[in-house]
Enzyme design. Structure first.
Site, PDB file in Angstrom:
ATOM      1  N   GLU A 263       0.889  -1.163   0.000  1.00 15.57           N
ATOM      2  CA  GLU A 263       0.000   0.000   0.000  1.00 15.57           C
ATOM      3  C   GLU A 263       0.921   1.204   0.000  1.00 15.57           C
ATOM      4  OE1 GLU A 263      -1.301   3.194   1.372  1.00 15.57           O
ATOM      5  OE2 GLU A 263      -1.845   2.150   3.225  1.00 15.57           O
ATOM      6  N   CYS A 300      -2.800   7.760   5.085  1.00 15.21           N
ATOM      7  CA  CYS A 300      -2.716   7.417   3.665  1.00 15.21           C
ATOM      8  C   CYS A 300      -4.016   7.741   2.930  1.00 15.21           C
ATOM      9  CB  CYS A 300      -2.367   5.937   3.495  1.00 15.21           C
ATOM     10  SG  CYS A 300      -3.235   4.847   4.614  1.00 15.21           S
TER      11      CYS A 300
END
Length: 505
Positions: A263, A300
């Site tokens: 990720e 994020c």
């Protein structure tokens, strides 16, 4: 009493020194020395993990569920010490760390419940057809099986929920896969105390000690050796695009390539449709400012870009955002390196003629204050660098001429973790045109919300097309994340006494 780290690695139940030491760099509080990782430690941990897999990979779901719950209990038993050193190392406020600890223990228990139900096994059965012509059909059964030892890289921005015993570790252990964690050098003491909790759970439940190891950072070769070790069968990673892509390439170049579930980052664009903007421009501007600066912008899912249709309502929105951002006090960033990258990102924006500053602030070291810039849709499409993530509380407003231009802009985005539509009922037709574009760009599409805050539930997808993640079919949050560490196996004409125990019940 304050927690004093051992400063060592945990490898299959033993606390070991390394080759030299590195110093922690806390936001406040004492500096501690930690053993530097080595390739030899990686070898020992991977070999112990493979040995543990011979028992743990074939343990019952009830045994693994008990282990996961024991880890959660042991983390909670160390709650005060975890919060203390976690706050010192990262600068995160105590309330944030307490909430993240709850998320960490909650997802461990969620996976325990999930595997006990057994639905994740995806058991399938096709009965034999011995009379079928022209050839009989054999009996075939299918079930999901664990893949073997998994490497997990701790994340800088979530010292608990995405690190030592975070989501990747919980999913792998639930699947039946031993884990070797590469600790993050931003919070080595936090990693150590959580590893102590896992070690205590191992002793309490009697699982093989090789099921978990923690190797601290301080040496780039450790990560490279870990992803290339032939006994490691998959990698879970949360971090930068550059670092993740380098490790991804190493995984792909192995004699036996393995999946790298990375990720890697996202700007999480929001699209504010005209009627919604007309009805609540000020509220949306204030809400965006709050989401943009949450945790110093170090999530994020931080919504770094807002796309609006040019006009008075767009002016109201940006004015409200500027006013709200101007009231946000400086915040401490997680590391010196992240602070420098944020300051460099702001300077990068200031140097471009394609953007207009709406709010600029001065920051230094690990201190970060919000910044806001503005550009047009045409300039944004002409300068791909404007769509790159700046990790921190920096936002960009993109003004377009119409919802049609908004759709064109949406098609130009790279893969994202999230995309958001703000709409009213009168915006429905525009939203219907936009939604198919956005769902091809992201793992999660929101309406009338802000993406910061990821629910740990069955239906969550935290992933997306590259570069948001390296595998668009995977998620790193929620129970579906267990699929990353399983593979389907078919059993043909196998006697029931020989079948895996999970076929029963």
């Amino acid at each position: 009493m304050a927690f004093t780290p051992k400063g060592k690695h945990l490898v299959a139940g033993e606390w070991l020194d390394g080759a030299g030491t590195f110093a922690s760099a806390p936001a406040h509080g004492p500096v501690h020395q930690f053993a530097t990782g080595t390739v030899d430690l990686v070898n020992r941990a991977a070999e112990a993990a493979e040995e543990a897999f011979l028992s743990y990979g074939y343990s019952t779901r009830a045994e693994r569920a008990a282990f996961l719950r024991a880890i959660a209990d042991e983390i909670e038993a160390r709650a005060e010490a975890i919060t203390e050193i976690g706050s010192q190392e990262t600068g995160l406020p105590e309330a944030r760390l307490q909430g993240e600890r709850g998320r960490t223990t909650g997802q461990l228990r969620l996976f325990a419940d999930h595997i006990e139900k057994g639905e994740y096994l995806d058991r399938r059965f096709d009965a034999a057809l011995p009379e079928r012509q022209p050839a009989p059909r054999p009996e075939i059964r299918l079930i999901q099986r664990p893949i073997g030892p998994v490497a997990v890289f701790g994340a800088s921005n979530f010292p608990l929920a995405f690190s030592t015993a975070g989501g990747d570790t919980a999913a792998a252990l639930a699947a039946g896969c031993p884990v070797v964690v590469k600790g993050h050098s931003a919070h080595p003491g936090t990693g150590e105390i959580v590893a102590e909790a896992v070690e205590a759970a191992i002793r309490k439940t009697g699982v093989h000690p090789g099921v978990f190891s923690l190797i601290q950072g301080g040496n780039r070769q450790v990560g490279e050796a870990l992803v290339q070790h032939p006994l490691i069968k998959a990698v879970g990673f949360t971090g930068s695009l550059a670092g993740g892509r380098a490790l991804f390439n190493l995984c792909a170049a192995r004699p036996e390539p393995i999946p790298f579930f990375g990720e890697l980052g996202s700007v999480n664009p929001m699209f504010l449709l005209p009627e919604a903007l007309k009805a609540r421009a000020e509220t949306l501007g204030q809400g965006w400012a709050g989401s943009l600066t949450m945790g110093a912008g170090q999530f994020c899912t931080n919504p770094g870009i807002a796309v609006v249709v040019e006009g008075d309502d767009a002016d109201r929105f940006t004015s409200a955002a500027v006013e709200a951002l101007g009231k946000v006090a400086p915040q401490t960033m997680l590391t010196d390196g992240i602070g420098k990258a944020y300051h460099d990102g702001k300077a990068h924006f200031e140097s471009r003629n394609a953007v207009k500053p709406l709010l600029t602030t001065e920051s230094s070291g690990r201190s970060a204050s919000p910044n806001l810039f503005e550009t047009t849709g045409e300039q944004f499409l002409a300068d791909h660098a404007l769509g790159e993530e700046v990790f921190g509380p920096l936002g960009l407003v993109v003004r377009v001429g119409s919802t049609s231009e908004m759709e064109q802009l949406a098609r130009g985005f790279q893969g994202q973790l999230t995309t958001t539509i703000h709409m009213d009922d009168a915006d429905l037709e525009a939203a219907r045109r936009l939604r198919p574009i956005l769902e091809r760009k992201a793992g999660r599409v929101l309406v009338n919300g802000f993406p910061t805050g990821v629910e740990v539930v069955d239906s969550m997808v935290h992933g997306g097309p590259y570069p948001a993640s390296t595998n668009f079919g995977a998620t790193s949050v929620g129970t579906m994340s267990i699929r990353r560490f399983l593979r389907p196996v078919s059993y043909q004409n196998m006697p029931e006494a020989l079948l895996p125990e999970d076929f029963q019940g």
